[in-house]
Enzyme design. Sequence first.
Site, mmCIF file in Angstrom:
data_model
loop_
_atom_site.group_PDB
_atom_site.id
_atom_site.type_symbol
_atom_site.label_atom_id
_atom_site.label_comp_id
_atom_site.label_asym_id
_atom_site.label_seq_id
_atom_site.Cartn_x
_atom_site.Cartn_y
_atom_site.Cartn_z
ATOM 1 N N TYR A 183 1.990 1.957 -3.335
ATOM 2 C CA TYR A 183 0.844 2.404 -4.126
ATOM 3 C C TYR A 183 0.562 3.883 -3.857
ATOM 4 C CZ TYR A 183 -4.052 2.880 -5.545
ATOM 5 O OH TYR A 183 -5.223 3.317 -6.102
ATOM 6 N N ASP A 184 0.548 4.235 -2.573
ATOM 7 C CA ASP A 184 0.280 5.629 -2.219
ATOM 8 C C ASP A 184 1.364 6.556 -2.767
ATOM 9 O OD1 ASP A 184 -2.043 4.968 -0.947
ATOM 10 O OD2 ASP A 184 -1.101 4.725 1.012
ATOM 11 N N CYS A 197 2.335 -35.074 -2.299
ATOM 12 C CA CYS A 197 2.829 -36.432 -2.142
ATOM 13 C C CYS A 197 1.689 -37.243 -1.548
ATOM 14 C CB CYS A 197 4.027 -36.430 -1.186
ATOM 15 S SG CYS A 197 4.455 -38.067 -0.582
ATOM 16 N N ASP A 237 0.830 -1.204 0.000
ATOM 17 C CA ASP A 237 0.000 0.000 0.000
ATOM 18 C C ASP A 237 0.860 1.248 0.000
ATOM 19 O OD1 ASP A 237 -1.926 -1.773 0.222
ATOM 20 O OD2 ASP A 237 -2.654 -1.149 2.195
ATOM 21 N N CYS A 279 10.239 -38.744 0.465
ATOM 22 C CA CYS A 279 10.121 -40.190 0.231
ATOM 23 C C CYS A 279 10.305 -40.566 -1.231
ATOM 24 C CB CYS A 279 8.770 -40.690 0.726
ATOM 25 S SG CYS A 279 7.394 -40.067 -0.262
ATOM 26 N N LYS A 297 -4.909 3.554 12.277
ATOM 27 C CA LYS A 297 -5.572 3.305 11.004
ATOM 28 C C LYS A 297 -5.570 1.796 10.760
ATOM 29 C CE LYS A 297 -5.803 5.084 6.321
ATOM 30 N NZ LYS A 297 -5.868 3.817 5.594
HETATM 31 ZN ZN ZN Z 1 6.556 -38.002 0.471
#
Ligand code: ZN
Length: 667
Positions: free
Chosen positions: A35-36, A419, A32, A404, A113
Amino acid sequence: MKQKNKEISKLKAEIEKHNRLYYSENSPEISDYDYDLLKKKLENLLAGDEDLFGKTYMEIGYTPSNNFAKIEHKIPMLSLDNAFDENDVMEFEKKIRKFLGHDEDLFYTAELKIDGLSFCAIYKNGILDKVSTRGDGKIGEDITKNAITIDNFPQKLDNPPEFLEIRGEIYLSRSNFEKLIQTQIENGEKPFANSRNAASGSLRVLDSQITKNRNLSYFAYNIAQISDDFAIQSQSESLELLKKLGFRVNDVFLGKAKIDECLKFYDEINKKRYEIDYDIDGIVYKVDEFILQNRLGNTSKSPRWAIAHKFAGNYAISQILSITNQVGRLGNITPVANLTPINIGGVVVSRATLHNYDEIARLGVSDGDLVKVTRAGDVVPRVVEVIEKKSDKITQIPQNCPCCNSVLVKDEDLVAIKCENPSCDEQIIQKIIHFASKDALNIEGLGKKQIERFYDLKIITDLPSIFRLFEKKETILSLDRTGEKSFSNMINSIDKAKNTSLAKFFYSLSIRHIGETVSEILAKYFQNINNFLNQITNHKEMYEKLKNVDGIGEKMVIELCNFIKIESNVEMIKKLCEILNIADYIEKNSTKYSGMKIVFTGTLTKMTRQEAKNTALKLGFEVSSAVSKNTNFLVAGMDCGSKLKDAQNLGVKILSEDDWLEMTKMQ
Ligand SMILES: [Zn+2]
């Protein structure tokens, strides 16, 4: 001039893009603060020539969605001007002095704010009429039925003015935000970028049940209109009145402060804002006296008597050392960036989440890149932007589980890859960590590090084995760092955790899509563990019945049924049920006073009427204003009028103020 026009067009296009991402898609790409700054840059370039270039870039909010009825704001909901440093604030005061020709001291309120969604609520004779969003500032969306699901959002006011229009902010606390995105990540959904987007996405939905489940909060901070039966002269008086009327008002604010006191307040809050459980992005200074506010008036887009002093964005730039993959308790793979350690807002960050591989592709990020990392509160730090590419390498999506080595699977409609090997060690470890965590069984003495270690040493192998730890005393004591005392503490906390509730039990099992809220609904449905065990082998029946339970979606039922179709899971559940004491379901808000009617009359000396009523509501009473034959209790203070007589005539039980205190103390 040509160069300037080009720059203006470019800035406008950029701002419009971010407007769209921010308001319509709930997924901003820049902070923000940035952005401002962009907006300020554009305003400086335009320097009064706004009309030449059209005003679209200055739109306050977003076009109201057609999913909601539209509500016109009789008094527009303006946005505030921003101050980025102390100079801007001093400039603000200078302008006010000039405008008013005012040499005496000026007094302000300084309020936090809150980073949420502004709302407007209208009460007629104390009854809630409508709640709406800001929308584009002139037209908002009717969100009444969602707003009333928010805790302590008053639908009826005590001693109300005839007409009242208030403004405030609806927000999601940081802890609830963290829980929400955790669930979204586990479910393979795209998580909200920040708590404000989450609040907006939870409020501007058609299904009120969603709003309710998200546990939003609100603060009221402004009275926009009030009928003449109430006279208020200043912003600080408004805050007091709002509180008296029963609204949630933030207690952290300065009233009647000079500008240098405001700046000191800003510094204090800025330092500790990470400790506060909601996001704030600055401090708002408002000229306190309404007489002065009215004289100052508004520009076309913001009031002249208020300014938002913004906090600098909480981000830092760092370099990615490597990208590794984590396996979650439900098998989801989360890519994580390992960073050159960097201090963000007082905390050293060395890892940041990249969420999923769609996000990696969107960012175009790979090893070695310089990236922008943000962190807010306890939320996991995340990478938001690539600042500088260091190579043209593309980060590859892993094909196998890093733990694994099983082949990973991608859900068609979800972004997550996972997985699916039930014996994946990492998943089992994460499931045990979840089982012992605060929101599940809450085994205080058994943390993440210990679980990992015990699992490695095969001291813990699955959930039930936690409860046989006492048999491993010799082995555990022979490990370094473990003393007799800490061992017995651990065993005690494991014993204590055996007493749990049905909802926590469901939640602790790590079943996909079964979060805390759904667990609560399941507990309510089954009432006790035996009802669940009796149906556990009959998935078909369970599926048919649960499908129609309010608040449980089909995908949740499917996942629950899939879970209990696996024989080893049923075995585990049965083993756990033998070990644990799982309490039957108790209606959350039911107390021995639930549904009883109580009336207060006369003057109370040890508490305010409001305080007494709040206590009564908390205990489950219904508070009414008139005595009838259905009234259970009358609390009589000093100088009672006709209500006391009515109660005596009707045989209602009468309590003195002290009786009432005694009664509430016992709860
Ligand atoms: Zn796994």
